[in-house]
Design an enzyme around this catalytic site. Structure first.
Site, PDB file in Angstrom:
ATOM      1  N   TRP A  52     -64.384 -61.374 153.439  1.00 21.53           N
ATOM      2  CA  TRP A  52     -64.679 -61.938 152.124  1.00 21.53           C
ATOM      3  C   TRP A  52     -64.511 -60.887 151.021  1.00 21.53           C
ATOM      4  O   TRP A  52     -64.451 -61.220 149.847  1.00 21.53           O
ATOM      5  CB  TRP A  52     -66.102 -62.536 152.082  1.00 21.53           C
ATOM      6  N   ASP A  53     -64.408 -59.629 151.425  1.00 20.64           N
ATOM      7  CA  ASP A  53     -64.200 -58.534 150.472  1.00 20.64           C
ATOM      8  C   ASP A  53     -63.049 -58.851 149.520  1.00 20.64           C
ATOM      9  O   ASP A  53     -63.091 -58.514 148.339  1.00 20.64           O
ATOM     10  CB  ASP A  53     -63.839 -57.235 151.211  1.00 20.64           C
ATOM     11  N   GLU A 111     -76.774 -58.176 155.707  1.00 24.48           N
ATOM     12  CA  GLU A 111     -76.651 -58.309 157.168  1.00 24.48           C
ATOM     13  C   GLU A 111     -77.850 -57.749 157.913  1.00 24.48           C
ATOM     14  O   GLU A 111     -77.878 -57.783 159.140  1.00 24.48           O
ATOM     15  CB  GLU A 111     -75.362 -57.627 157.632  1.00 24.48           C
ATOM     16  N   LYS A 151     -79.524 -54.625 153.005  1.00 24.54           N
ATOM     17  CA  LYS A 151     -78.332 -53.787 153.172  1.00 24.54           C
ATOM     18  C   LYS A 151     -77.503 -53.728 151.888  1.00 24.54           C
ATOM     19  O   LYS A 151     -77.007 -52.688 151.494  1.00 24.54           O
ATOM     20  CB  LYS A 151     -77.479 -54.344 154.320  1.00 24.54           C
ATOM     21  N   GLN A 152     -77.319 -54.875 151.260  1.00 21.88           N
ATOM     22  CA  GLN A 152     -76.421 -54.931 150.102  1.00 21.88           C
ATOM     23  C   GLN A 152     -76.831 -56.129 149.239  1.00 21.88           C
ATOM     24  O   GLN A 152     -77.601 -56.981 149.686  1.00 21.88           O
ATOM     25  CB  GLN A 152     -74.982 -55.093 150.553  1.00 21.88           C
TER      26      GLN A 152
HETATM   27  C1  BGC Z   1     -70.482 -55.594 154.907  1.00 22.11           C
HETATM   28  C2  BGC Z   1     -69.743 -56.893 154.711  1.00 22.11           C
HETATM   29  C3  BGC Z   1     -68.256 -56.594 154.587  1.00 22.11           C
HETATM   30  C4  BGC Z   1     -67.774 -55.763 155.761  1.00 22.11           C
HETATM   31  C5  BGC Z   1     -66.331 -55.311 155.585  1.00 22.11           C
HETATM   32  C6  BGC Z   1     -69.923 -54.859 156.112  1.00 22.11           C
HETATM   33  O1  BGC Z   1     -70.579 -53.632 156.269  1.00 22.11           O
HETATM   34  O2  BGC Z   1     -71.853 -55.824 155.116  1.00 22.11           O
HETATM   35  O3  BGC Z   1     -70.195 -57.549 153.557  1.00 22.11           O
HETATM   36  O4  BGC Z   1     -67.542 -57.774 154.508  1.00 22.11           O
HETATM   37  O5  BGC Z   1     -68.548 -54.602 155.883  1.00 22.11           O
HETATM   38  O6  BGC Z   1     -66.197 -54.499 154.458  1.00 22.11           O
END
Ligand code: BGC
Length: 775
Positions: free
Chosen positions: A357-358, A488, A601-602
């Site tokens: 999804w990035d 996550e 996490k984010q």
């Molecule tokens: C992030 C995800 C991301 C993936 C790839 C993961 O660490 O939590 O949001 O899509 O990395 O960059």
């Protein structure tokens, strides 16, 4: 955190050779051209620690998933971008001794990534165990003009002897992926040939049967004159080379030019690969290294003209942002709708080179503003082409009626991740894909995209959400159970606010898109509904019902949206209460402890506030920001940029700048101690967003650009390029004000701090500087 890269505005520079940093540098100094890319491995032998990486876009291997307990619905495979044939290799033998920087003493080592012109240069002096010393100066690039080609100029000078130099330019396809799940090799040989000054090797991937033909041509010069060579052909399994010996004299330079091409069966019929590769080799041989390099510099100049950001007063920040722009432009050029952007681009194996999804959430804004609209369009079409697979993906999980669930990780539209709970339940990716369509149409004004491609994708996504929610008798509302949000560090939660809010947004936007297409292109609408069996009245009524009756978790007392049901039951501790030894949590704590903890996490709720900012007043954004940020560990590189943009919006300039700093040199300074795996390519787009949307306050509303900039206190000025509907702007923010130069032949009206300005073609304005007035 490291600090060994020398600061320079246009170059990435490493001085001195430290083998412990080599894998990090291999990532940082990577090259690419959208079609292929490679880590900065050495041309000559290196027996020290190294991660070999040569990648050909679109060529992957479906490695068998490795799990303890197989569950239905688990993806069959975990796709991997392949470490392909090494085409840069030139074995150097000095009077019987192999040049190997692991065994030689190395002096004056210097590696430079020239971002302005798009090439890598490396120079050093090596003292071999025998005491013989040679000086080497090597330059190479992946051409963005001839995007199937790469070129090397390798110069070697004996410093304290005259004698023989044996050189062996080779192509080695007997390579492995370090991340292979079962330690298998993924390539098998198809054909090979070695001629006087050329060699070709065609390999086929196991299972996927992609073929890649790699060719090379070489020539040697001494004193500016070509040297006539007697070459010895060498062929081994998956390996071709030519060996020759030249006489060398002390202090006289020998130059070997090695040109190479990588052609994939994605672009040519398999039986024509070799002749096409021969043609490309012939073409680039005619051009020669120097002309190719000149063309490369011109092509990069054109890219910089559209995408550069200039920061005055902070050379480290300048280097950081250019590095990010450079890597993004090396990774994706938008010429081929079958290609996409892996989280590590062409710089490493991690994340398998697959699409996440990035792309939609982070990369789309960058390409929208800095490249032709076709570039972003192709990113969207990539998903359009995968619609059928997304429908099948949803069917495998029990959904019906054309509901589409796009994969979280994919190469060809099929889900191919290696993790069940984390990745599988991150269904929020569906919303990012819909949001990118909205973003594209909002930015470009290309509403026809909806008729042609967009609406069908939106309908599939909306149908998915309509089935994914369920009616709760207890609540008398719809709920969404068993999901993972962008954070996550929580798995399988109920009613993740972000996912549910974005799902509602998708339903709303799809209804809006339906109305538009119905009125603008009724015939197309009729075709789409027929093709998709869309029961207009019935389905849209159901969506409306969900829209009006969806449960979203909120804490009225605190005035915040709840990340998920029960979030407030968690221990009330903040990131500042964590001991440094506990960080990063994902390396120090058990997964169980992470899941129970309140740590995020984010950006999760805040990701939603970023996407849908116009729906919330500043106080609401502030309350949520102040609640969630202190609980966020930013252990995804995608996190700080969203916080930088929101902090800027809230007028917290210092914090916006601090968040920006966390991403701007993430790889250059190896901030997270993981750059050796590859660069954080997709998060680089987030850094760009921090500058343009954060500090520049750029938004598109009602078909118009708006700027609400501030100048970070440490900078004298910054400026960025923006392409908008056929107009190229250079926006410069300094203490004097906001200067916008319209570098095109068309007028454009923009808003700066809520005042409207019409900037005539090829003129500029200096907007009243509210920020300057403030300080
Ligand atoms: C992030 C995800 C991301 C993936 C790839 C993961 O660490 O939590 O949001 O899509 O990395 O960059």
């Amino acid at each position: 955190m490291k600090n060994y890269i020398k600061v320079d505005e246009w170059n990435i520079i490493e001085e001195g050779f430290d083998p412990h940093l080599n894998k990090i540098s291999e990532s940082i100094f990577s090259l690419g051209n959208g079609r292929m890319g490679q880590r900065a491995n050495f041309e000559e032998t290196y027996s020290g620690e190294s991660l070999l990486g040569n990648y050909v876009a679109g060529v992957y291997y479906p490695d068998k998933t490795r799990v303890g307990w197989w569950k239905n619905g688990y993806p069959e495979y975990f796709a991997k971008v392949l470490n392909a044939a090494n085409w840069i290799g030139i074995e150097v033998n000095v009077n019987g001794e192999t040049l190997d920087l692991h065994t030689a003493q190395v002096f004056d080592f210097r590696r430079v990534l020239n971002m302005r012109e798009g090439y890598l240069q490396r120079s050093f002096t090596a003292k071999l165990p025998s005491g013989k010393q040679v000086k080497v100066n090597a330059k190479r690039f992946c051409s963005i003009v001839d995007d199937e080609a790469g070129a090397i100029c390798y110069c070697i000078t004996p410093l304290n002897f005259s004698g023989n130099l044996t050189l062996t330019p080779f192509i080695d396809g007997d390579v492995k992926n370090q991340d292979a799940n079962y330690d298998e090799k993924f390539w098998e040989e198809v054909t090979k040939e070695v001629n006087h000054d050329t060699a070709y090797l065609t390999l086929r991937t196991k299972k996927t049967a992609f073929e890649v033909c790699t060719g090379m041509q070489f020539a040697v010069y001494q004193n500016g004159q070509p040297v006539t060579l007697t070459t010895e052909p060498i062929q081994k399994e998956k390996y071709v080379a030519n060996r020759f010996t030249v006489e060398v004299r002390q202090n006289e330079e020998t130059v070997i030019y090695k040109l190479a091409a990588n052609l994939s069966s994605e672009n040519y019929p398999k039986d024509k690969l070799l002749p096409h590769c021969q043609e490309v080799i012939q073409k680039i041989t005619q051009k020669g290294f120097n002309q190719m390099l000149q063309e490369q510099a011109m092509a990069w100049a054109a890219k910089w003209k559209e995408s550069d950001i200039v920061i005055q007063g902070d050379a480290a920040a300048q280097q950081g942002i250019r590095f990010n722009i450079f890597q993004l432009n090396q990774t994706y050029t938008g010429e081929d709708a079958r290609l996409n952007i892996g989280p590590k681009g062409f710089t490493g194996e991690k994340y398998g080179g697959s699409t996440y999804w990035d792309t939609e959430a982070y990369c789309v804004p960058f390409y929208l503003a800095t490249a032709d609209p076709q570039v972003t369009r192709n990113l969207l079409i990539y998903r359009y082409k995968h619609l059928q697979k997304a429908i099948e993906n949803a069917e495998k999980l029990g959904f019906t009626n054309g509901a589409a669930l796009y994969p979280m990780v994919t190469m060809n539209g099929e889900e191919c991740h290696n993790e069940w709970e984390i990745t599988f339940e991150e269904i929020h990716r569906n919303a990012a894909i819909a949001f990118a369509i909205y973003n594209y149409v909002r930015y470009t004004g290309d509403a026809d995209y909806l008729n042609e491609y967009g609406l069908e994708v939106l309908m599939g996504i909306a149908r998915f959400w309509a089935q994914r929610v369920n009616w709760s008798e207890a609540k008398q509302q719809y709920v969404m159970l068993g999901v993972t949000g962008p954070n996550e560090y929580e798995n399988n939660v109920n009613n993740n606010w972000y996912t549910s809010t974005m799902a509602l947004w998708c339903l709303e936007y799809t209804l809006e898109a339906i109305a538009q297409v119905k009125s603008n292109a009724p015939n197309k609408y009729a075709n789409i509904t027929k093709r998709t069996n869309f029961r207009d009245q019935e389905e849209t009524t159901q969506w409306q019902h969900i829209l009006h009756n969806m449960y979203l978790p909120v804490d009225e007392e605190k005035g915040v949206f709840l990340q998920q049901d029960g979030y407030l039951d968690k221990e009330n501790i903040l990131v500042k209460d964590l001991k440094p030894a506990d960080r990063p949590l994902n390396q120090k704590w058990s997964w169980d402890r992470i899941l129970r903890s309140p740590f995020i996490k984010q950006a999760d709720v805040l990701q939603g506030m970023y996407f849908l900012e116009d729906r919330f007043d500043l106080d609401t954004i502030r309350r949520n920001f102040d609640f969630y940020e202190p609980r966020t560990v930013h252990e995804s590189s995608l996190s700080p940029c969203v916080h930088a943009i929101l902090a800027a919006k809230l007028g917290d300039e210092e914090r916006a700048y601090q968040f920006y700093l966390r991403t701007s040199r993430l790889d250059l300074d190896d901030y997270n101690n993981d750059t050796e795996d590859g660069c954080h390519t997709t998060s680089m787009a987030g850094t760009w967003m921090s500058v343009v949307e954060g500090f520049g306050g750029m938004r598109v509303r009602n078909n118009q650009l708006h700027f609400n900039p501030f100048l970070p206190a440490k900078w004298q000025s910054f400026s960025f390029k923006i392409g908008f509907r056929g107009v190229l702007l250079n926006v410069k923010v300094s203490k004097e004000g906001v200067q916008i130069v319209n570098q095109s032949d068309r007028d454009l009206t923009v808003d700066v701090y809520d005042k409207s300005y019409t900037i005539k073609a090829n003129t500029q304005i200096l907007a009243e500087h509210e920020y300057a007035a403030k300080i």
